[in-house]
Design an enzyme around this catalytic site. Sequence first.
Site, PDB file in Angstrom:
ATOM      1  N   ASP A  82       0.831  -1.206   0.000  1.00 12.57           N
ATOM      2  CA  ASP A  82       0.000   0.000   0.000  1.00 12.57           C
ATOM      3  C   ASP A  82       0.872   1.266   0.000  1.00 12.57           C
ATOM      4  O   ASP A  82       0.350   2.377  -0.082  1.00 12.57           O
ATOM      5  CB  ASP A  82      -1.032  -0.006   1.134  1.00 12.57           C
ATOM      6  CG  ASP A  82      -0.420  -0.087   2.514  1.00 12.57           C
ATOM      7  OD1 ASP A  82       0.817  -0.216   2.614  1.00 12.57           O
ATOM      8  OD2 ASP A  82      -1.181  -0.029   3.500  1.00 12.57           O
ATOM      9  N   SER A  83       2.209   1.085   0.021  1.00 13.29           N
ATOM     10  CA  SER A  83       3.119   2.214  -0.234  1.00 13.29           C
ATOM     11  C   SER A  83       2.883   2.755  -1.642  1.00 13.29           C
ATOM     12  O   SER A  83       3.347   3.854  -1.965  1.00 13.29           O
ATOM     13  CB  SER A  83       4.578   1.790  -0.053  1.00 13.29           C
ATOM     14  OG  SER A  83       4.905   0.729  -0.924  1.00 13.29           O
TER      15      SER A  83
ATOM     16  N   GLU B  72       9.307  -4.672  10.240  1.00 14.49           N
ATOM     17  CA  GLU B  72       9.672  -3.330   9.766  1.00 14.49           C
ATOM     18  C   GLU B  72      10.229  -2.457  10.881  1.00 14.49           C
ATOM     19  O   GLU B  72       9.593  -2.275  11.920  1.00 14.49           O
ATOM     20  CB  GLU B  72       8.456  -2.646   9.107  1.00 14.49           C
ATOM     21  CG  GLU B  72       8.805  -1.245   8.587  1.00 14.49           C
ATOM     22  CD  GLU B  72       7.811  -0.649   7.590  1.00 14.49           C
ATOM     23  OE1 GLU B  72       6.880  -1.370   7.175  1.00 14.49           O
ATOM     24  OE2 GLU B  72       7.984   0.524   7.234  1.00 14.49           O
TER      25      GLU B  72
HETATM   26  O1  KIV Z   1       3.582  -1.162   1.491  1.00 12.90           O
HETATM   27  C1  KIV Z   1       4.770  -1.549   1.502  1.00 12.90           C
HETATM   28  O2  KIV Z   1       5.603  -1.167   0.654  1.00 12.90           O
HETATM   29  C2  KIV Z   1       5.170  -2.478   2.559  1.00 12.90           C
HETATM   30  C3  KIV Z   1       6.617  -2.852   2.655  1.00 12.90           C
HETATM   31  C4  KIV Z   1       7.418  -1.687   3.076  1.00 12.90           C
HETATM   32  C5  KIV Z   1       6.841  -4.018   3.524  1.00 12.90           C
HETATM   33  O3  KIV Z   1       4.354  -2.893   3.316  1.00 12.90           O
HETATM   34 NA    NA Z   2       2.390  -1.816   3.273  1.00  6.96          NA
END
Ligand code: KIV
Ligand code: NA
Length: 256
Positions: free
Chosen positions: A44-45, A181
């Site tokens: 979701d990034s 994380e």
């Molecule tokens: O949304 C994302 O990119 C993530 C990773 C950083 C693990 O959850």
């Molecule tokens: Na994420």
Amino acid sequence: MAVTTQQLIQWKQQGRAIVALTGWDYAIAQLLDAAGVDLILVGDSLAVILGYETTLPITLDEMIHHAKAVRRAVKRALVVVDLPFLTYQESVSQAMQSAGRVLKETGAQAVKLEGGHPAMVETVARLVQAGIPVMGHVGLTPQSVHQLGLRQQGKSPEAGERILNEAIALEQAGVFSIVLEHIPAHLALQITQKLRIPTIGIGAGSDCDGQVLVTSDIIGLSEKQPPFAKVYTNLREHITQAVQKYAVEVRDRQFP
Ligand code: KIV
Ligand code: NA
């Protein structure tokens, strides 16, 4: 051969490090897959790539739209899709519907959700019982940014023990892997040794079973990166130079 959730567990047993990165569209996913990335996370990034400040606003429909593009590109990697904020926290049935939509509409193999408190462990157990592969995510959980900030988690012995216990509970609930994380390296090592399933670290030191980073961070496409990201190339610079060169050539009637 296509990567499976069982394969990841075998690789942990063999000590083979797991390579994971985020992907968000067809073009980028094709490159990652062809370069041999084992696990592509439609994280979701993606929200940040779409111009949102945090991961909170992204919708399930937006995640599905992008996950479908990623899935069309990928031949080998395992594709995991984040369930966005408030599409799974409300109830088991909400989580089941959201995860079900992701698997049925995108063809991705698994979903990831954040947190390891008892309600989330119960949700994970029910998804796994329904046949949905689930990846866990503990430590810094960006969907809780307004509670936690983006600080490192698990610094005190009590906080560290809480995260360890969450990871153990998630393993017992059936997750096939877990993202750690932004926690201290010694805590990530302790969790990695304790669990049978592979840990995938991001800002969690070098002793996890695998590593994940946000692809736009490592290729220099993000406006800012977290302290633990490494920038392997600067695409913002490359793209700016290319575009400026093109603009000059068009204005000078050098191109075409
Ligand atoms: O949304 C994302 O990119 C993530 C990773 C950083 C693990 O959850
Ligand atoms: Na994420």
